[in-house]
Design an enzyme around this catalytic site. Structure first.
Site, PDB file in Angstrom:
ATOM      1  N   VAL A  65      16.496  13.766  20.683  1.00  0.00           N
ATOM      2  CA  VAL A  65      16.790  12.894  21.700  1.00  0.00           C
ATOM      3  C   VAL A  65      18.112  12.291  21.427  1.00  0.00           C
ATOM      4  CG1 VAL A  65      14.745  12.896  22.995  1.00  0.00           C
ATOM      5  CG2 VAL A  65      15.349  11.078  21.137  1.00  0.00           C
ATOM      6  N   TYR A  66      18.485  12.084  20.485  1.00  0.00           N
ATOM      7  CA  TYR A  66      19.830  11.319  20.040  1.00  0.00           C
ATOM      8  C   TYR A  66      20.884  12.070  20.621  1.00  0.00           C
ATOM      9  CZ  TYR A  66      16.962   8.451  16.940  1.00  0.00           C
ATOM     10  OH  TYR A  66      15.868   7.784  16.446  1.00  0.00           O
ATOM     11  N   SER A  67      21.469  11.388  21.555  1.00  0.00           N
ATOM     12  CA  SER A  67      22.790  12.128  22.252  1.00  0.00           C
ATOM     13  C   SER A  67      22.475  13.654  22.742  1.00  0.00           C
ATOM     14  CB  SER A  67      23.903  12.110  21.382  1.00  0.00           C
ATOM     15  OG  SER A  67      24.429  10.751  21.009  1.00  0.00           O
ATOM     16  N   ILE A  68      21.202  13.791  23.122  1.00  0.00           N
ATOM     17  CA  ILE A  68      20.867  15.054  23.537  1.00  0.00           C
ATOM     18  C   ILE A  68      21.214  16.222  22.642  1.00  0.00           C
ATOM     19  CG2 ILE A  68      20.510  16.544  25.485  1.00  0.00           C
ATOM     20  CD1 ILE A  68      22.290  14.367  27.088  1.00  0.00           C
TER      21      ILE A  68
END
Length: 342
Positions: A65-68
């Site tokens: 999920v970090y920066s998609i």
């Protein structure tokens, strides 16, 4: 750098883990999780990885999920360039939203299998060393989640399984369920723990010690709150301005008293407040490797020095004295009503 075994496993990790949430950026939708205003781009991140590897850090943590997914791409690209795959330990996580669809989040078998393949593609790796559930999923039976995770280990896509940010009873249930079904168990807990938030000392950390789980806390500096640059009446940094998550968790007068104490001890020792805060986590019982994340190379170099900083008994007592109990912070717990209605 100092090293330690990873809980009851046979692998060895550095006492510091480089957290990669800061690496990314881009146009992040409202449903996604990202740094949003204080990210570090790919080229700037290169120096961070070089400093970490040169210092002996061999443990790296990111999440889909970090920066998609961009954090995973940056992490994988730099580690492929600078490190030998069999010498490093790479961790990522699954649970958060990776698209607008309800099937693009959570811990269903469908999402876990899809998410793992996508993470491996972004990382450019054949396997991930540690695959962690980012949060507990109250909508998916834990049996379904654990069975799916076990299949990833048996398929060779994952070496070890970990958990993050949940109640002690939930972790205990997961460990028991895995044992009963002869599935691979969680070997680590990535929990919220620092001088400002010590509620994990009540049940979670003792449970991990008893069960032989590695403890790898996130936010050992309280999202920068303990670095000495947070003010009661103003925001001194870009992150402090835009990171409302941090302000929601760390902004009471009791919290500022702890930050003041950290700054006082740091001044006496002639080191930075960040080093003192990180050194305290490193010496805490049961801790394997705190996860450190930075936006500047100088910050990373400073934190690496915390590994060799030994606090005295008197300093530890002084740092811990101002603490007051907190409500659960960093992860939501289902209410009794929602559990009964399920």
């Amino acid at each position: 750098m100092q090293y330690t075994t990873f809980g009851n496993t046979g692998i060895t990790v550095s006492r510091l883990c480089l957290g990669c949430m800061s690496y990314g950026g881009g146009n992040i939708p409202d449903w996604a999780i990202g740094t949003k205003g204080w990210h570090v781009g790919k080229e700037a991140a290169r120096e961070h990885f070089r400093i970490a590897l040169d210092a002996g850090i061999n443990f790296f943590d990111t999440a889909d999920v970090y920066s998609i997914g961009l954090s995973e791409e940056i992490t994988g690209a730099h580690l492929k360039e600078m490190a030998s795959r069999d010498q490093i330990v790479v961790a990522t996580k699954v649970h958060g939203p990776m698209g607008p669809s309800p099937n693009q989040r959570g811990l269903s078998r469908k999402h876990i299998l899809d998410a793992c393949d996508n993470s491996l593609r972004r990382l450019g790796m054949d396997y991930v060393d540690l695959y962690q559930i980012h949060r507990w999923d109250p909508l998916t039976p834990i049996e379904e989640t654990l069975d799916a995770l076990d299949s990833l280990v048996r398929a060779g896509k994952v070496r070890y399984l970990g958990a993050s940010s949940m109640a002690a009873w939930q972790l205990s249930k997961a460990l028991y369920t895995a044992k009963e079904n002869r599935w691979h168990r969680f070997v680590s807990m990535q929990n919220h723990y620092n001088l400002v938030y010590r509620e994990e000392e009540r049940e979670m950390i003792p449970l991990c010690v008893d069960q032989g789980l590695a403890v790898i806390p996130w936010s050992p500096l309280a999202r920068g709150f303990l670095t000495g640059n947070r003010k009661r009446d103003s925001d001194a940094t870009t992150r402090a301005t835009v990171d409302t998550f941090a302000k929601d968790m760390y902004h009471t007068e009791d919290d500022f008293l702890i930050a003041d104490t950290v700054a006082s001890v740091a001044k006496k020792r002639g080191v930075s407040p960040a080093q003192i805060a990180c050194a305290w986590v490193l010496q805490a019982p049961g801790i394997t490797a705190p996860i450190i994340g930075t936006t500047k190379a100088a910050q990373l170099q400073d934190l690496i020095g915390a590994v060799d900083l030994k606090l005295t008994t008197e300093e530890i007592a002084e740092l811990e004295k101002p603490y007051r109990p907190h409500p659960t912070l960093g992860h939501a717990q289902p209410s009794a009503k929602s559990m009964l209605e399920r």
